[in-house]
Design a protein around this motif. Sequence first.
Motif, short mmCIF file in Angstrom:
data_model
loop_
_atom_site.label_atom_id
_atom_site.label_comp_id
_atom_site.label_asym_id
_atom_site.label_seq_id
_atom_site.Cartn_x
_atom_site.Cartn_y
_atom_site.Cartn_z
N HIS A 1 0.82 -1.21 0.00
CA HIS A 1 0.00 0.00 0.00
C HIS A 1 0.85 1.26 0.00
N GLY A 2 0.18 2.37 -0.24
CA GLY A 2 0.85 3.66 -0.26
C GLY A 2 0.65 4.44 1.02
N ALA A 3 1.04 5.70 1.00
CA ALA A 3 0.92 6.58 2.16
C ALA A 3 -0.55 6.77 2.53
N HIS A 4 -0.79 6.88 3.82
CA HIS A 4 -2.12 7.12 4.40
C HIS A 4 -3.05 5.92 4.31
N TYR B 1 -2.58 17.48 -2.48
CA TYR B 1 -2.31 16.66 -1.30
C TYR B 1 -2.58 17.45 -0.02
N PHE B 2 -2.09 18.67 0.03
CA PHE B 2 -2.22 19.46 1.25
C PHE B 2 -3.61 20.08 1.42
N ALA B 3 -4.51 19.84 0.50
CA ALA B 3 -5.88 20.30 0.69
C ALA B 3 -6.55 19.59 1.86
N GLY B 4 -6.18 18.32 2.06
CA GLY B 4 -6.81 17.54 3.13
C GLY B 4 -5.86 17.03 4.18
N VAL B 5 -4.57 17.41 4.08
CA VAL B 5 -3.54 16.89 4.97
C VAL B 5 -2.67 18.04 5.47
N LYS B 6 -2.25 17.97 6.73
CA LYS B 6 -1.32 18.96 7.25
C LYS B 6 -0.27 18.28 8.13
N TYR B 7 0.89 18.92 8.24
CA TYR B 7 1.96 18.40 9.09
C TYR B 7 1.70 18.77 10.55
N GLU B 8 1.87 17.80 11.45
CA GLU B 8 1.70 18.06 12.87
C GLU B 8 2.47 17.04 13.68
N ASN B 9 3.46 17.51 14.41
CA ASN B 9 4.23 16.67 15.35
C ASN B 9 4.78 15.40 14.71
N GLY B 10 5.35 15.53 13.54
CA GLY B 10 5.97 14.39 12.88
C GLY B 10 5.04 13.56 12.02
N TRP B 11 3.76 13.91 12.03
CA TRP B 11 2.77 13.17 11.24
C TRP B 11 2.22 14.04 10.13
N MET B 12 1.90 13.40 9.00
CA MET B 12 1.07 14.04 7.99
C MET B 12 -0.36 13.63 8.34
N LYS B 13 -1.09 14.54 8.97
CA LYS B 13 -2.41 14.22 9.52
C LYS B 13 -3.53 14.54 8.53
N ILE B 14 -4.49 13.65 8.47
CA ILE B 14 -5.69 13.92 7.68
C ILE B 14 -6.50 14.95 8.44
N SER B 15 -6.45 16.20 7.99
CA SER B 15 -7.02 17.32 8.74
C SER B 15 -8.39 17.73 8.24
N ASP B 16 -8.73 17.38 7.02
CA ASP B 16 -10.00 17.76 6.42
C ASP B 16 -10.51 16.57 5.61
N LYS B 17 -11.39 15.78 6.20
CA LYS B 17 -11.83 14.54 5.54
C LYS B 17 -12.53 14.77 4.20
N LEU C 1 -11.03 13.24 0.77
CA LEU C 1 -11.80 12.37 -0.12
C LEU C 1 -11.86 12.93 -1.54
N SER C 2 -12.00 14.24 -1.67
CA SER C 2 -12.15 14.82 -3.00
C SER C 2 -10.86 14.79 -3.81
N THR C 3 -9.71 14.77 -3.13
CA THR C 3 -8.44 14.71 -3.86
C THR C 3 -7.91 13.29 -4.01
N PHE C 4 -8.17 12.43 -3.03
CA PHE C 4 -7.66 11.06 -3.10
C PHE C 4 -8.57 10.14 -3.91
N THR C 5 -9.82 10.50 -4.12
CA THR C 5 -10.73 9.63 -4.87
C THR C 5 -11.53 10.45 -5.87
N ASP C 6 -12.18 9.74 -6.77
CA ASP C 6 -13.11 10.39 -7.70
C ASP C 6 -14.50 9.79 -7.57
N THR C 7 -14.79 9.18 -6.42
CA THR C 7 -16.09 8.54 -6.22
C THR C 7 -17.03 9.46 -5.44
N ASP D 1 -3.19 8.53 9.50
CA ASP D 1 -2.15 9.55 9.43
C ASP D 1 -0.83 8.87 9.06
N GLU D 2 0.02 9.60 8.37
CA GLU D 2 1.25 9.01 7.83
C GLU D 2 2.49 9.62 8.48
#
Length: 277
Positions: free
Chosen positions: A46-49, A159-175, A179-185, A200-201
């Motif tokens: 699998h990939g990131a996240h 990528y950064f539309a729904g993810v932000k850096y926080e304390n060493g993690w790339m956190k999913i900050s806006d679900k 969803l709108s950037t990682f999928t087309d469903t 989170d990655e």
Amino acid sequence: MKLKVCCALFSTVIVAGCNTTEHKPIQYKSLIDNSSEKHNSVVFIHGAHLKGSSWSLVQENFAKINIPTHIIDLPGRSQPVSPESITITYAAQTMCHELQQLPQPLSLVVHSQGGAIAHKTLSLCNDINVSDIVYISAVAPINGAKPFSLLSKEDEKNYFAGVKYENGWMKISDKPAFLSTFTDTQSAKLQKMVITNSVDEPAITGEGKVQLEKAALNEISKSYIYAKNDKIISFESQQRIAQSIGIKNTYTINSGHLPMITQPDELSKAIVAALKL
């Protein structure tokens, strides 16, 4: 060129694919009537996240045609860890250990950042035998490059539309944005499945360098499955990546970044065609 499927993969009839380089059909038989044949273990990375479970629907399809599969669940998915510990080297060493336990040779199916970890594993792990790699909207760094060096500024913005850096993690900050950037469903059911299989990655994983030489891939059969509607690794970025490692055997499916969840049947057909099973 879009992969053309004349009939269902998991029936006992012939399925035709289309090779985008040679522009001719690939004929391959159904494997249901040949369950006694021995096939390489197919390993899904699998990939990131994502969790390894994101491959579950594709794995179910392969079970129907009697192909042995294994899912790698990379570090940082579930157990509490320090994100700084999940370097690309550590992830690759973990993957190497799992691959060593499997019957050789292996066919690797890699998605997104999983391509970088697979390449790092090849540079560190000398006692595995990889015959094939199928890249699915995946990065493929070589010669000291970082995983995402060939992506565009637009890819990064998406990528950064729904993810932000926080304390060493790339956190999913806006679900919703994720969803709108990682999928087309637009399917609520599939969107729920995406979130269920997302995490989170560790940020440091994507910062590592991959010292694999391009020549090390010469003896490995390589194919690339383009996700035409991908906003995270755009179609143009995917083409640059495939060209950078000399891939000639390519397929295209109309999918966003996560076809293993949103279009598992079409993706399964493309993987089977790429592996020429």
